[in-house]
Design an enzyme around this catalytic site. Structure first.
Site, PDB file in Angstrom:
ATOM      1  N   LYS A  25      66.457  62.202 -10.451  1.00 19.51           N
ATOM      2  CA  LYS A  25      67.451  63.268 -10.562  1.00 19.51           C
ATOM      3  C   LYS A  25      67.822  63.499 -12.020  1.00 19.51           C
ATOM      4  CE  LYS A  25      71.939  62.994  -9.484  1.00 19.51           C
ATOM      5  NZ  LYS A  25      73.174  62.914  -8.704  1.00 19.51           N
ATOM      6  N   ASP A  43      70.454  66.595  -5.605  1.00 17.77           N
ATOM      7  CA  ASP A  43      71.694  65.843  -5.394  1.00 17.77           C
ATOM      8  C   ASP A  43      72.128  66.028  -3.957  1.00 17.77           C
ATOM      9  OD1 ASP A  43      72.806  68.396  -5.243  1.00 17.77           O
ATOM     10  OD2 ASP A  43      74.442  67.948  -6.621  1.00 17.77           O
TER      11      ASP A  43
END
Length: 113
Positions: A25, A43
């Site tokens: 991420k 996310d």
């Protein structure tokens, strides 16, 4: 960064994820925001909305990223992720989605409208 990459932030995903504390991420955020490279950060909002919209059935962030990547042109992946995040924060709120005000309600399989 100084010792391994000459003080430069690397652009390759494989290099970024070797930096302590950097996962996919964060690497995707760095690639898409700081370096202008393709990157699709996944996310909680991207996970939830991609499933609600029927774009994937995956629950694992890496698998979601891999499922979404072919659907989104490389240059637009960071923007796509950011738009899902903002939509999840402002309209499709987890505990109280505002389907009546959602511009996607007519194509969203999860819409209550």
């Amino acid at each position: 960064l100084v010792d391994r990459f000459g003080g430069e932030v690397p652009g390759r995903m494989s290099d970024l994820v070797t930096i302590p504390g950097v996962g996919r991420k964060t690497a995707n955020v760095v690639r898409s925001v700081a370096l202008g490279l393709p990157g699709l950060p996944v996310d909680t909002h991207v996970t939830r909305l991609s499933r609600l919209l029927g774009l994937t059935t995956e629950t694992d962030a890496v698998k979601i990223e891999m499922a979404l990547n072919p659907m989104v042109p490389a240059a637009e992946r960071g923007t796509f992720s950011l738009r899902l995040i903002l939509h999840g924060r402002r309209v499709c709120i987890a505990r109280r989605p505002q389907c009546a005000e959602c511009v996607l309600s007519d194509i969203c399989p999860s819409s209550s409208v």
